[in-house]
Each structure stands twice: as C-alpha cells, then as structure tokens.
Write a protein that holds these residues in place. Structure first.
Motif, mmCIF file in Angstrom:
data_model
loop_
_atom_site.group_PDB
_atom_site.id
_atom_site.type_symbol
_atom_site.label_atom_id
_atom_site.label_comp_id
_atom_site.label_asym_id
_atom_site.label_seq_id
_atom_site.Cartn_x
_atom_site.Cartn_y
_atom_site.Cartn_z
ATOM 1 N N ASP A 80 0.521 -1.101 0.036
ATOM 2 C CA ASP A 80 -0.167 -0.703 -0.202
ATOM 3 C C ASP A 80 0.870 1.169 0.131
ATOM 4 O O ASP A 80 0.366 2.245 0.677
ATOM 5 C CB ASP A 80 -1.185 -0.317 1.188
ATOM 6 C CG ASP A 80 -2.322 -0.905 1.182
ATOM 7 O OD1 ASP A 80 -1.987 -1.604 0.285
ATOM 8 O OD2 ASP A 80 -2.237 -1.497 1.839
ATOM 9 N N SER A 81 1.993 1.105 -0.497
ATOM 10 C CA SER A 81 2.624 2.436 -0.603
ATOM 11 C C SER A 81 3.003 3.175 -1.766
ATOM 12 O O SER A 81 3.778 3.881 -1.245
ATOM 13 C CB SER A 81 3.913 2.277 -0.385
ATOM 14 O OG SER A 81 4.272 0.694 -1.367
ATOM 15 N N ASN A 82 2.614 2.985 -2.798
ATOM 16 C CA ASN A 82 2.760 3.250 -3.893
ATOM 17 C C ASN A 82 1.838 4.507 -4.288
ATOM 18 O O ASN A 82 0.495 4.038 -3.904
ATOM 19 C CB ASN A 82 3.339 2.578 -5.354
ATOM 20 C CG ASN A 82 2.069 2.133 -6.169
ATOM 21 O OD1 ASN A 82 0.841 0.930 -5.103
ATOM 22 N ND2 ASN A 82 1.584 2.463 -6.807
ATOM 23 N N ARG A 83 1.777 5.484 -4.820
ATOM 24 C CA ARG A 83 0.777 6.488 -4.896
ATOM 25 C C ARG A 83 0.703 7.666 -6.577
ATOM 26 O O ARG A 83 0.616 8.423 -6.999
ATOM 27 C CB ARG A 83 1.211 7.892 -4.167
ATOM 28 C CG ARG A 83 0.957 7.509 -3.002
ATOM 29 C CD ARG A 83 -0.579 7.133 -2.013
ATOM 30 N NE ARG A 83 -0.637 6.599 -0.303
ATOM 31 C CZ ARG A 83 0.333 5.531 0.162
ATOM 32 N NH1 ARG A 83 0.451 4.766 -1.388
ATOM 33 N NH2 ARG A 83 0.413 5.137 1.659
ATOM 34 N N GLY A 84 1.701 6.445 -7.895
ATOM 35 C CA GLY A 84 1.616 7.016 -8.936
ATOM 36 C C GLY A 84 2.178 5.886 -9.973
ATOM 37 O O GLY A 84 1.888 4.858 -9.615
ATOM 38 N N MET A 85 2.192 6.544 -10.849
ATOM 39 C CA MET A 85 2.905 5.718 -12.540
ATOM 40 C C MET A 85 3.716 6.985 -13.052
ATOM 41 O O MET A 85 3.879 8.077 -12.717
ATOM 42 C CB MET A 85 1.735 5.589 -12.863
ATOM 43 C CG MET A 85 1.006 6.647 -13.439
ATOM 44 S SD MET A 85 -0.708 6.265 -15.008
ATOM 45 C CE MET A 85 -1.711 6.141 -13.169
ATOM 46 N N VAL A 86 4.251 5.945 -13.706
ATOM 47 C CA VAL A 86 5.237 6.540 -14.785
ATOM 48 C C VAL A 86 4.616 6.736 -16.158
ATOM 49 O O VAL A 86 4.615 5.732 -16.877
ATOM 50 C CB VAL A 86 6.555 6.414 -14.964
ATOM 51 C CG1 VAL A 86 7.135 7.027 -15.584
ATOM 52 C CG2 VAL A 86 6.950 6.079 -13.267
ATOM 53 N N LEU A 87 4.864 7.727 -17.141
ATOM 54 C CA LEU A 87 4.384 7.786 -18.651
ATOM 55 C C LEU A 87 5.287 7.811 -19.063
ATOM 56 O O LEU A 87 6.134 8.515 -19.803
ATOM 57 C CB LEU A 87 3.335 8.644 -18.839
ATOM 58 C CG LEU A 87 2.365 9.155 -17.947
ATOM 59 C CD1 LEU A 87 0.797 10.435 -18.398
ATOM 60 C CD2 LEU A 87 1.406 7.884 -17.516
ATOM 61 N N TRP B 123 12.732 6.942 -25.034
ATOM 62 C CA TRP B 123 12.061 7.582 -24.021
ATOM 63 C C TRP B 123 11.577 7.924 -23.229
ATOM 64 O O TRP B 123 12.999 8.601 -22.248
ATOM 65 C CB TRP B 123 11.728 5.731 -23.382
ATOM 66 C CG TRP B 123 11.569 4.629 -24.073
ATOM 67 C CD1 TRP B 123 12.695 4.463 -24.581
ATOM 68 C CD2 TRP B 123 10.171 4.168 -24.486
ATOM 69 N NE1 TRP B 123 11.792 3.552 -25.289
ATOM 70 C CE2 TRP B 123 10.659 3.455 -25.378
ATOM 71 C CE3 TRP B 123 8.890 4.700 -24.439
ATOM 72 C CZ2 TRP B 123 9.431 1.836 -25.544
ATOM 73 C CZ3 TRP B 123 7.954 4.291 -24.952
ATOM 74 C CH2 TRP B 123 8.282 3.129 -25.694
ATOM 75 N N LYS B 124 10.143 9.042 -22.912
ATOM 76 C CA LYS B 124 11.320 10.769 -22.696
ATOM 77 C C LYS B 124 9.761 10.090 -21.718
ATOM 78 O O LYS B 124 9.211 9.482 -22.196
ATOM 79 C CB LYS B 124 10.233 11.524 -23.748
ATOM 80 C CG LYS B 124 10.869 12.024 -24.462
ATOM 81 C CD LYS B 124 10.163 13.314 -25.802
ATOM 82 C CE LYS B 124 11.412 13.760 -26.543
ATOM 83 N NZ LYS B 124 10.617 14.828 -27.122
ATOM 84 N N HIS B 125 9.739 10.583 -20.139
ATOM 85 C CA HIS B 125 9.152 10.191 -19.242
ATOM 86 C C HIS B 125 8.490 11.346 -18.790
ATOM 87 O O HIS B 125 9.241 12.372 -18.482
ATOM 88 C CB HIS B 125 9.957 8.907 -18.737
ATOM 89 C CG HIS B 125 11.182 9.971 -17.899
ATOM 90 N ND1 HIS B 125 12.275 10.450 -18.529
ATOM 91 C CD2 HIS B 125 11.421 10.232 -16.542
ATOM 92 C CE1 HIS B 125 13.053 10.724 -17.187
ATOM 93 N NE2 HIS B 125 12.235 10.819 -16.157
ATOM 94 N N SER B 126 7.950 11.109 -17.878
ATOM 95 C CA SER B 126 7.376 12.033 -16.698
ATOM 96 C C SER B 126 6.288 11.062 -15.613
ATOM 97 O O SER B 126 5.384 9.925 -16.017
ATOM 98 C CB SER B 126 5.965 12.460 -17.477
ATOM 99 O OG SER B 126 5.242 13.399 -16.938
#
Length: 327
Positions: free
Chosen positions: A108-115, A124-127
């Motif tokens: 239950d520790s993560n709060r996001g993702m990477v595009l 690859w460009k990332h955000s």
C-alpha cells in the motif's frame, strides 16, 4: 505564347496525375514480437526489461536481461513494475506506462505511475504522475496499480486505465485521458469498470476485436484468477461480464497480457502464475473460450507481469543494435 501556356499547363496536369497514380508506400509488415516485463520483487528487479521473439512463443532477453531503462531515472520510488507497451494509432509512436513502486516499501506504499513515449523504441521520454500532488483529496489513497493505455477513437485520445484503492474500499479500475504529449493525465480519474459483485479487481488489459473491447482483469483476493468483461464503448458503454475464469490452471494467476499472433487467427493470453513461479500461455480465437497452447513456450529469463507488442523487422534490428542479442 498561348500554345506555350497550354503546354506548361498540360505538363503540370501530367505531373499531378502521375503523382496521384503512384501507388502508396506499403507499411512494413509485422514479423516479430517485443515483450516488455519486470523480473521480481527486489528493488533491482523492479525495472523495465525487453525480450524479442520470431514466433510469439520463444523469447530471448535483450541486454542480457538487464534493465533497458533505469528505474531511478524515471520513477519517484526508485522502482517500476507492470510495464505495458503500445504502438500508437499512427503506427510510428510507442507508449509505455508502468507502476511507480518498490514493493518492499509495502503493497500500500505507491501513489503513482510513470508515462513514457518514444519515436524509435530506443529513446524514451518520461513523466511521473504522483497522485497526491496531481489531484486533491487523495489522503486515503493507498495504491495505484498496473496502468495500461488504449487509444479511444471516440475521444481521439489515449485512455490510461489503472486500479486505485482508497482506505478500506476495494481496488477499482479507473481511467483518465492522457494529454497530447503523453506527459500528464487530463481531469480527475473516473471509475472505469466495477464488477457486479463490487469486489476488488486489478490488472486490467483491454483487447479490441470486431468493434468490441474485451477487458481481462484479475479478481484480487477472491479467486485470484482472470475474467473478462466486454463493452462496445470504452467510456459510455455497459460492461457485460463473462462468468468463468480464463486461466488454464488451478493456481493463482495475475498480470494478464493479450496479443494476436501474426498471420494467425489465435489470440494469446499470457499470465503470471506468481505463487508457483512460472509463466503460462493460453490461446483463443473468440476471446471467450480458452485452452492451453500446443506450442512449447521458452524464455531465457523469468518474467513477472508484462505485455507483448508485434514489431517489424526494422524495429527488431533497431532493438538488437541498441541492446544486442541474448546470444
């Protein structure tokens, strides 16, 4: 002088007609497969890996099964999981989304993702999208899991879908559209698919066939298997749930990844038999009835949740030039 003008006009018309009659350049056929995956629950294994195959069943890791993109360069947590790779609807761009997570920090520790977006499969460009900073009212958010992307022709945008868990509630698959340059999400996440029983579901994986969208999903914590729901519209249609599980094992599975074989009417459903430490392939022609594949499946690596995309020979050679053959 008038005759010269007429001849010039006729020459222009001839050039235009010849250009119009020139056959359109044919797109290069797809001839191989690219598998994007991660390898385990240690921080070093929570990263993006690539493998390739000529037949869809036998895969060789690129880069000696080492990450092709360093997690610490793209993520907030230092680890990424569940890579989903997609060819853009223009045929020339590529998209990846990954869970921004290190599992040793807790489930239950993560709060996001990477595009991520690329024009060549190599650069690859990332955000990173961190939900507590991106959206208000996220105090009870516990996790953002297994994002995937699909092009929505009705909206003319890329739709990103993922499961969210708030407080003591169930994992629910949500969606948001990506912005034009695939660096952020537009608007607040909205519920996308909620099973009739209201129980948790994760690992959504959508395949379009004959004007319908088939979502494979895991019944998290109650059955731990893969089911399918079908709709004719991604955001305005009703989901019809198929009642049976699709995996061809009695063991718990997760991480559905579905792709169509080149020059074949079969679709492959692959999944991680995570407690038994193996990966399995099943096959179907109608996305309803499944059976084990008859071919031998080989990999010189042990994948976890991942996805497969078909590629051309030029794309295959570009990947090999960058990261080398497994041999």
């Amino acid at each position: 002088m008038n005759n010269l003008k007429k001849l010039a006009a006729l020459s222009v018309v001839s050039v235009v007609m010849l250009s119009a009659c020139k056959p359109a350049e044919k797109a290069e056929p797809h001839s191989a497969y690219l598998f994007a995956y991660f390898t385990g629950n240690s921080k070093a294994d929570e990263s993006i890996h690539f493998a390739v195959s000529d037949d869809g069943f036998n895969y060789s890791a690129l880069n000696s099964n080492q990450p092709v993109i360093l997690s610490e360069d793209i993520s907030r947590t230092g680890g990424v999981r569940d890579p989903h790779i997609l060819r853009g609807h223009d045929g020339k761009s590529y998209y990846m989304v990954v869970t921004d997570m290190v599992c040793h920090n807790g489930w239950d520790s993560n709060r996001g993702m990477v595009l991520l977006k690329s024009d060549d499969l190599v650069n690859w460009k990332h955000s990173a999208v961190h939900f507590p900073e991106r959206y208000a009212g996220q105090d009870s958010l516990k996790r953002v899991w297994a994002p995937q992307t699909i092009y929505d022709p009705e909206a003319g945008k890329y739709l990103v879908y993922f499961s969210l868990k708030y407080g003591d509630g169930p994992d629910v698959i949500h969606y948001a559209y990506a912005n034009d340059d695939f660096t952020d999400l537009e608007g607040d996440p909205k519920p996308f698919f909620i099973p009739k029983d209201g129980k948790p579901c994760i690992d959504g994986d959508i395949v379009e066939k004959d004007g319908k969208y088939y979502m494979f999903y895991k019944t998290e914590g109650h059955g731990d298997g893969i089911k399918i729901a079908v709709t004719e519209s991604l955001t305005s249609g009703k989901w019809e749930e198929q009642p049976d599980y699709k995996q061809q094992t009695e063991d718990a599975v997760e991480g559905a990844g579905t792709f169509k074989l080149i020059g074949d009417d079969r679709y492959i459903l692959m999944y991680d038999v995570y407690k038994a430490h193996r990966y399995e392939f099943a096959q179907t022609t109608d996305l309803e009835n499944f059976e084990p594949v008859k071919e031998n499946v080989t990999m010189d690596f042990r994948p976890r949740h991942g996805t497969v995309m078909t590629i051309t020979d030029s794309e295959l050679q570009r990947l090999k030039e960058k990261w080398g053959n497994a041999e």
